[in-house]
Design an enzyme around this catalytic site. Structure first.
Site, PDB file in Angstrom:
ATOM      1  N   ASP A  86      84.370  10.112 -47.738  1.00 28.52           N
ATOM      2  CA  ASP A  86      84.137   9.064 -48.725  1.00 28.52           C
ATOM      3  C   ASP A  86      82.738   9.154 -49.320  1.00 28.52           C
ATOM      4  O   ASP A  86      81.827   9.745 -48.736  1.00 28.52           O
ATOM      5  CB  ASP A  86      84.356   7.677 -48.126  1.00 28.52           C
ATOM      6  CG  ASP A  86      83.344   7.330 -47.039  1.00 28.52           C
ATOM      7  OD1 ASP A  86      83.060   8.214 -46.191  1.00 28.52           O
ATOM      8  OD2 ASP A  86      82.836   6.199 -47.029  1.00 28.52           O
ATOM      9  N   GLU A 180      82.914   6.279 -43.878  1.00 29.36           N
ATOM     10  CA  GLU A 180      81.603   6.212 -43.221  1.00 29.36           C
ATOM     11  C   GLU A 180      80.667   5.282 -43.973  1.00 29.36           C
ATOM     12  O   GLU A 180      79.881   4.553 -43.356  1.00 29.36           O
ATOM     13  CB  GLU A 180      80.992   7.617 -43.136  1.00 29.36           C
ATOM     14  CG  GLU A 180      79.731   7.715 -42.282  1.00 29.36           C
ATOM     15  CD  GLU A 180      78.447   7.418 -43.049  1.00 29.36           C
ATOM     16  OE1 GLU A 180      77.388   7.252 -42.407  1.00 29.36           O
ATOM     17  OE2 GLU A 180      78.491   7.345 -44.291  1.00 29.36           O
ATOM     18  N   HIS A 386      73.500   8.864 -53.214  1.00 30.84           N
ATOM     19  CA  HIS A 386      74.126   7.586 -53.582  1.00 30.84           C
ATOM     20  C   HIS A 386      73.876   7.161 -55.023  1.00 30.84           C
ATOM     21  O   HIS A 386      73.938   5.967 -55.325  1.00 30.84           O
ATOM     22  CB  HIS A 386      73.684   6.448 -52.637  1.00 30.84           C
ATOM     23  CG  HIS A 386      74.160   6.620 -51.242  1.00 30.84           C
ATOM     24  ND1 HIS A 386      74.057   5.616 -50.291  1.00 30.84           N
ATOM     25  CD2 HIS A 386      74.738   7.671 -50.599  1.00 30.84           C
ATOM     26  CE1 HIS A 386      74.556   6.044 -49.140  1.00 30.84           C
ATOM     27  NE2 HIS A 386      74.976   7.300 -49.310  1.00 30.84           N
TER      28      HIS A 386
END
EC number: 3.4.11.4
Length: 428
Positions: A86, A180, A386
């Site tokens: 993920d 996660e 991210h």
């Protein structure tokens, strides 16, 4: 000098990067939280079989599990590696990886017309990528380096070992898991999928050479405040405004123990959510610390503050719920120094200088360690995780494959010649 097939690494990373496997925190009761993770897990299971492993998809945990059988007669304990499928809470729709061959070390246009650039003046670590094949997003999505670079690093290691059967190794298990980023993948991992595995490693973030065997201890504190609603024209001596009580609570939180004033081995409190009206208010606070006693003291501070305010404003105005999210892996790993020393010895043999750090967060390894498999964290070679500025180079994923291969070889070598059980040093 490269270790493995850079074309394989580039092609495989781009293929999986394009898959939208963003986890969904609002759907965490489902396994996995987003359906494309099932698709990717089944695809990885198929690829593991094609490489030559025994592999299967665990539909209860959504882990793709692979096992490469030992090619030696020695009794060597199995070793494991983990990466997650993920991606984080950022746009992952229509990911378009851009390849910049022989990166010149300068500013990279992700979307020139939109004014989105990846600039080494802002991100100095980019300079270490000069001359390599840099992969970025188009500036409108994340890239998925965390942790698809780790997945590809593992696949590169496995393909190398299968293609070079004279390289001796014991049993190797790999696990590619979901969710996660929302804290559920490692919780749902079934240790039965890694039979007799003594030690393992996650591949979360980090530049080549980074290594972490200490993470935060983590708690979520939820405070619910009950007010008393009365018409404001008749409120004197009767109304209790929950918003006012919420502000009084927040005013007494330590102003300097916050993420924006913390670094290195510092812990913190962070208000991640607050909402209120006259009738009620809610505050969510995450508590983080490396040191166990300081961590417990932070939990106790919140308990004492709630008790103090209840005493002042009336019993049960403030209701506290504490949920421990994960524990520092060092609490266990300190008694298993071999898992750390093995990795550090392998880094050196692979020609990579170790950079031991504290991990200011958590990984699947926090939960897997608590399940009996000490699991510190290596690296995946990327940067700016991210968000739209994520990047990785093909060569640095290649370095990861080399390190993983060296760990497997070194584990066999130390099984034969004696383990490095040197007591762990504190690097902080």
């Amino acid at each position: 000098m490269t270790f493995y097939d850079l074309n394989f690494i580039q092609k495989t990373f781009i293929h999986y990067a394009k898959e939208n496997t963003r986890s969904d925190p609002n759907n965490s009761d489902q396994i996995p939280s987003s359906p494309n993770q099932i698709k990717m897990a089944k695809e990885l299971t198929k690829q593991l079989k094609e490489i030559g492993l025994d592999a299967y998809f665990n539909d209860k945990s959504c882990f793709a599990i692979g096992h490469l059988t030992s090619n030696v007669s020695d009794k060597v304990t199995p070793i494991g590696f983990f990466s997650h499928m993920d991606t984080a809470d950022f746009n992952a729709v229509n990911i378009q990886p851009h390849v910049h061959k022989n990166y010149d070390g300068g500013r990279v246009a992700l979307d020139k017309e939109a004014g989105i650039f990846l600039d080494p003046k802002e991100f100095p670590a980019l300079k270490s990528c000069q001359g390599e094949t840099l992969i970025t997003s188009d500036g409108h999505t994340l890239l998925g380096v965390d942790d698809k670079a780790g997945i590809v690093g593992i696949l590169g290691m496995l393909k190398y070992l299968v293609a070079h059967p004279k390289v001796e190794h014991g049993d190797i298990y790999v696990g590619f898991g979901p969710d996660e980023e929302i804290g559920y993948g490692g919780k749902r991992f079934d240790p039965k999928d890694f039979p007799n595995v003594e030690l393992a490693y996650t591949l979360e973030n980090g530049r080549p050479g980074d290594f972490e065997y200490e993470t935060f201890n983590a708690t979520l504190a939820k405070i619910h405040i009950h007010g008393t609603v009365v018409h404001p024209g008749e409120a004197y001596g009767l109304m209790v405004n929950a918003t006012t009580l919420m502000n009084k609570f927040l005013d007494q939180m330590p102003a300097d123990e916050v993420p924006e004033k913390s670094k290195g081995h510092d812990g913190y409190y962070m208000v991640v959510n607050s909402s209120s009206c006259v009738d009620h208010a809610d505050i969510d606070i995450i508590i983080r610390d490396f040191d166990w006693d300081k961590y417990l003291a932070k939990e106790q501070f919140i308990k004492d503050l709630v008790a103090k305010l209840n005493k002042k404003y009336g019993a049960d105005r403030f209701k506290l719920t504490l949920r421990r999210e994960y524990e520092n892996i060092y609490n266990v790993i300190k008694d298993h120094p071999y898992v750390v020393n093995l990795a550090l010895d392998a880094y050196k043999k692979a020609g990579i200088k170790p950079n031991v750090k504290t991990f200011r967060g958590g990984t699947d390894g926090n939960f897997i360690t608590q399940k009996g498999i000490p699991t510190p964290n290596l690296f995946n070679g990327g940067g700016n995780y991210h968000g739209r500025y994520e990047y990785v180079t093909v060569e640095q994923i290649d370095k990861l494959s080399k390190v993983l291969t060296t760990i497997c070889k070194e584990h066999l070598y130390q099984t034969r010649h004696g383990r490095d059980n040197t007591p762990l040093k504190k690097y902080w």
